[in-house]
Design a protein around this motif. Structure first.
Motif, PDB file in Angstrom:
ATOM      1  N   MET A 157      24.531 -61.628 -33.736  1.00  0.00           N
ATOM      2  CA  MET A 157      23.619 -63.282 -33.932  1.00  0.00           C
ATOM      3  C   MET A 157      24.924 -63.165 -35.396  1.00  0.00           C
ATOM      4  N   TRP A 158      24.838 -61.994 -36.464  1.00  0.00           N
ATOM      5  CA  TRP A 158      25.138 -62.249 -37.978  1.00  0.00           C
ATOM      6  C   TRP A 158      26.683 -62.431 -37.875  1.00  0.00           C
ATOM      7  N   CYS A 159      27.651 -61.476 -37.545  1.00  0.00           N
ATOM      8  CA  CYS A 159      28.851 -61.505 -37.712  1.00  0.00           C
ATOM      9  C   CYS A 159      29.534 -61.317 -35.899  1.00  0.00           C
ATOM     10  N   GLY A 160      28.947 -60.913 -34.741  1.00  0.00           N
ATOM     11  CA  GLY A 160      29.935 -60.792 -33.395  1.00  0.00           C
ATOM     12  C   GLY A 160      29.702 -61.979 -32.657  1.00  0.00           C
ATOM     13  N   LYS A 161      29.740 -61.620 -31.487  1.00  0.00           N
ATOM     14  CA  LYS A 161      29.461 -62.676 -30.411  1.00  0.00           C
ATOM     15  C   LYS A 161      28.647 -63.478 -30.018  1.00  0.00           C
ATOM     16  N   CYS A 162      26.849 -63.577 -30.581  1.00  0.00           N
ATOM     17  CA  CYS A 162      26.457 -64.828 -30.704  1.00  0.00           C
ATOM     18  C   CYS A 162      26.184 -65.110 -31.555  1.00  0.00           C
ATOM     19  N   ALA A 183      21.025 -65.140 -25.790  1.00  0.00           N
ATOM     20  CA  ALA A 183      21.992 -64.357 -25.331  1.00  0.00           C
ATOM     21  C   ALA A 183      20.854 -63.086 -25.057  1.00  0.00           C
ATOM     22  N   ALA A 184      21.812 -62.174 -24.248  1.00  0.00           N
ATOM     23  CA  ALA A 184      21.462 -60.734 -24.242  1.00  0.00           C
ATOM     24  C   ALA A 184      22.480 -60.340 -24.112  1.00  0.00           C
ATOM     25  N   LEU A 185      22.258 -58.596 -25.236  1.00  0.00           N
ATOM     26  CA  LEU A 185      22.990 -57.722 -25.256  1.00  0.00           C
ATOM     27  C   LEU A 185      22.170 -56.467 -24.659  1.00  0.00           C
ATOM     28  N   LEU A 222      20.281 -46.975 -20.900  1.00  0.00           N
ATOM     29  CA  LEU A 222      20.442 -48.208 -20.979  1.00  0.00           C
ATOM     30  C   LEU A 222      19.204 -48.923 -21.795  1.00  0.00           C
ATOM     31  N   GLY A 223      19.351 -50.362 -22.120  1.00  0.00           N
ATOM     32  CA  GLY A 223      18.422 -51.134 -23.122  1.00  0.00           C
ATOM     33  C   GLY A 223      19.162 -52.354 -22.840  1.00  0.00           C
ATOM     34  N   SER A 224      18.440 -53.229 -23.370  1.00  0.00           N
ATOM     35  CA  SER A 224      18.866 -54.402 -23.556  1.00  0.00           C
ATOM     36  C   SER A 224      17.968 -55.285 -24.860  1.00  0.00           C
ATOM     37  N   ALA A 225      18.327 -56.577 -25.215  1.00  0.00           N
ATOM     38  CA  ALA A 225      17.667 -57.027 -26.150  1.00  0.00           C
ATOM     39  C   ALA A 225      18.106 -58.577 -26.304  1.00  0.00           C
ATOM     40  N   LEU A 226      16.718 -59.490 -25.944  1.00  0.00           N
ATOM     41  CA  LEU A 226      16.971 -60.490 -25.611  1.00  0.00           C
ATOM     42  C   LEU A 226      16.808 -62.067 -27.338  1.00  0.00           C
ATOM     43  N   LEU A 227      17.878 -62.776 -27.080  1.00  0.00           N
ATOM     44  CA  LEU A 227      17.078 -63.676 -27.778  1.00  0.00           C
ATOM     45  C   LEU A 227      17.300 -64.941 -27.255  1.00  0.00           C
ATOM     46  N   MET A 228      16.174 -65.881 -27.479  1.00  0.00           N
ATOM     47  CA  MET A 228      15.324 -66.866 -26.634  1.00  0.00           C
ATOM     48  C   MET A 228      15.224 -68.010 -27.906  1.00  0.00           C
ATOM     49  N   ASP A 229      16.266 -69.066 -27.389  1.00  0.00           N
ATOM     50  CA  ASP A 229      15.523 -70.210 -28.389  1.00  0.00           C
ATOM     51  C   ASP A 229      15.665 -70.005 -29.896  1.00  0.00           C
ATOM     52  N   GLY A 230      16.595 -68.913 -30.189  1.00  0.00           N
ATOM     53  CA  GLY A 230      16.917 -68.576 -31.608  1.00  0.00           C
ATOM     54  C   GLY A 230      15.310 -67.370 -31.942  1.00  0.00           C
ATOM     55  N   LYS A 231      15.126 -67.775 -31.074  1.00  0.00           N
ATOM     56  CA  LYS A 231      13.980 -66.331 -31.280  1.00  0.00           C
ATOM     57  C   LYS A 231      14.341 -64.660 -31.061  1.00  0.00           C
ATOM     58  N   ILE A 232      14.237 -63.635 -31.801  1.00  0.00           N
ATOM     59  CA  ILE A 232      14.102 -62.432 -30.697  1.00  0.00           C
ATOM     60  C   ILE A 232      12.941 -62.357 -30.292  1.00  0.00           C
ATOM     61  N   ILE A 233      13.194 -61.893 -28.781  1.00  0.00           N
ATOM     62  CA  ILE A 233      11.978 -61.796 -28.021  1.00  0.00           C
ATOM     63  C   ILE A 233      11.857 -60.004 -28.029  1.00  0.00           C
ATOM     64  N   ARG A 234      10.599 -59.588 -28.466  1.00  0.00           N
ATOM     65  CA  ARG A 234       9.958 -58.330 -28.126  1.00  0.00           C
ATOM     66  C   ARG A 234       8.337 -58.259 -27.612  1.00  0.00           C
ATOM     67  N   GLY A 235       8.363 -59.340 -27.623  1.00  0.00           N
ATOM     68  CA  GLY A 235       6.787 -59.093 -26.469  1.00  0.00           C
ATOM     69  C   GLY A 235       5.553 -58.051 -27.155  1.00  0.00           C
ATOM     70  N   VAL A 267      26.147 -63.012 -22.882  1.00  0.00           N
ATOM     71  CA  VAL A 267      26.040 -61.662 -22.290  1.00  0.00           C
ATOM     72  C   VAL A 267      27.162 -60.929 -22.811  1.00  0.00           C
ATOM     73  N   ILE A 268      26.687 -59.501 -23.585  1.00  0.00           N
ATOM     74  CA  ILE A 268      27.486 -58.792 -24.264  1.00  0.00           C
ATOM     75  C   ILE A 268      27.495 -57.557 -24.130  1.00  0.00           C
ATOM     76  N   LEU A 269      28.392 -56.827 -23.824  1.00  0.00           N
ATOM     77  CA  LEU A 269      27.733 -55.492 -23.269  1.00  0.00           C
ATOM     78  C   LEU A 269      29.132 -54.793 -24.297  1.00  0.00           C
ATOM     79  N   THR A 270      27.582 -53.213 -24.585  1.00  0.00           N
ATOM     80  CA  THR A 270      28.350 -52.495 -25.410  1.00  0.00           C
ATOM     81  C   THR A 270      27.885 -51.508 -25.341  1.00  0.00           C
TER      82      THR A 270
END
Length: 395
Positions: free
Chosen positions: A202-207, A213-215, A222-235, A327-330
């Motif tokens: 989000m800072w200097c990459g493809k998001c 977005a999802a990384l 295997l894991g992922s992180a989610l950005l929804m409507d400008g907010k990092i989702i943690r649950g 959607v970004i893969l790393t």
């Protein structure tokens, strides 16, 4: 009666002044007042406080148009304090030194320690961080914070690894921030490694330009992180994005996936390696498996094709849930993306609708993403007034 100005208004003004100096400086006090819309008197009071904190300094002069006198320039000092970033992986550990602009100044990589228990691991990690600080040539007194990105479910408010990675020793119910602070006497900020990597994207990459977005990290695990409507989702328990435990069909319900999630078993470096060992009796490194697949070996091609199909299913589920823009893969497995990504994209093109269609891309930051992300998160804790992404909610 003199009105009482709320402290939060003073804090808002101080934040505005600091970020005007950081983004547009060096500037005179008059220029800062003009850009910020705050009175010169208030600007001068705030600058006095910031000078005391040594986060800004006076240096240079500028002509004041129409006033016939020179103004002292106010500069932001990105090296006033520094931080240490640690990306803790199952096979390697990366350490970095960053400044107040979240610029990475130095890096070092080493193999993840092989220890019998977590106390030994933490002792080695402490020594490694201390040695790294010495190697940078910077004074210990300038290090204001340590940011640590770790696998597992993390309670960021209390600095605890709630449930950790099987690739690290006894990595659950671990007050990691407290343990490292006790050993190094430096505040520690903790975050899940993939979530830290998403902040970096989000800072200097493809998001950078994405609101949703999802990384997806495909490495040892295997894991992922989610950005929804400008907010990092943690649950509710900081476990959002643990897609390794996704289940895809009814038969899979009758197997215990606690040690290694169902999705992770089909779509991770360790999962693929375990399947190869089950089928051939030989343990092969992931690099060799990729080479064999590229050379057309039917078994290895079938395993990577299966991985691609499961990855496509997982992405489809995420898109259906969150209507993702990006959607970004790393991760290490993406070094074989030239083999499996076209198959994944073909499935997505066939299954998704016009309004939900996404193109899957590879991270350009790769291993640097969690370092940038943990720097941003650590600096946000050390200096909340510094605004990196004010339009996004990362905490």
């Amino acid at each position: 009666m003199t009105p009482v100005v709320p402290n939060n208004l003073r804090q808002i003004n101080a934040t505005l002044v600091l970020n005007v100096i950081r983004k547009h400086g060096p500037l005179s006090r008059a220029q800062i007042a003009k850009i910020s819309g705050i009175t010169k008197a208030t600007v001068s009071e705030i600058i006095t406080d910031l000078l005391r904190e040594k986060i800004i300094f006076e240096g240079g002069v500028s002509e004041q148009p129409g006033q016939g006198r020179k103004g002292i320039l106010i500069n932001f000092d990105p090296h006033a304090r520094l931080g240490i970033g640690v990306d803790l992986g199952g096979t390697k550990i990366t350490l970095s030194l960053f400044n107040l602009d979240a610029r990475i100044l130095y890096e070092k990589r080493e193999a993840t320690f092989k220890t019998a228990n977590r106390d030994e691991f933490l002792d080695q990690l402490t020594n490694s961080i201390a040695s790294f600080i010495v190697s940078t040539g910077e004074a210990l007194s300038k290090i204001g914070v340590i940011g640590l990105a770790t696998p597992g479910i993390v309670d960021i408010n209390n600095g605890i690894v709630l449930e950790g990675s099987p690739n690290l020793p006894q990595w659950s119910d671990l007050p990691l921030a407290h343990e490292l602070k006790k050993r190094l006497n430096i505040p520690v900020v903790l975050e899940n490694d993939i979530r830290a990597a998403l902040v970096g994207e989000m800072w200097c990459g493809k998001c950078r330009n994405s609101a949703s977005a999802a990384l997806i990290g495909i490495g040892t695990g295997l894991g992922s992180a989610l950005l929804m409507d400008g907010k990092i989702i943690r649950g509710v328990n900081n476990a959002a994005g643990e897609i390794g435990y996704m289940i895809f069909n009814r038969d899979q319900l009758y197997k215990n996936w606690r040690d290694k999630g169902c999705f992770e078993s089909y779509c991770s470096g360790s999962g693929i390696s375990e399947k190869v060992k089950e089928l051939t009796g030989n343990a092969l490194p992931l690099e060799k498996i990729m080479i064999n697949a590229r050379n057309g070996d039917p078994l290895f091609c079938a395993l990577l094709d299966e991985m691609a199909d499961y990855l496509a299913m997982g992405i489809i589920n995420l898109v259906a849930m969150a209507n993702l823009q990006t959607v970004i893969l790393t991760g290490g497995v993406t070094h074989a993306a030239d083999y499996f990504l076209p198959r994944v994209q073909e499935i997505l093109d066939r299954q998704l609708f016009n309004n939900t269609h996404v193109t899957v891309e590879l991270s350009e930051l790769r291993e640097k993403a969690p370092l940038y992300g943990i720097a941003i998160l650590a600096l946000s804790a050390l200096y909340p007034a510094i605004q990196f992404m004010p339009e996004k909610q990362i905490n």
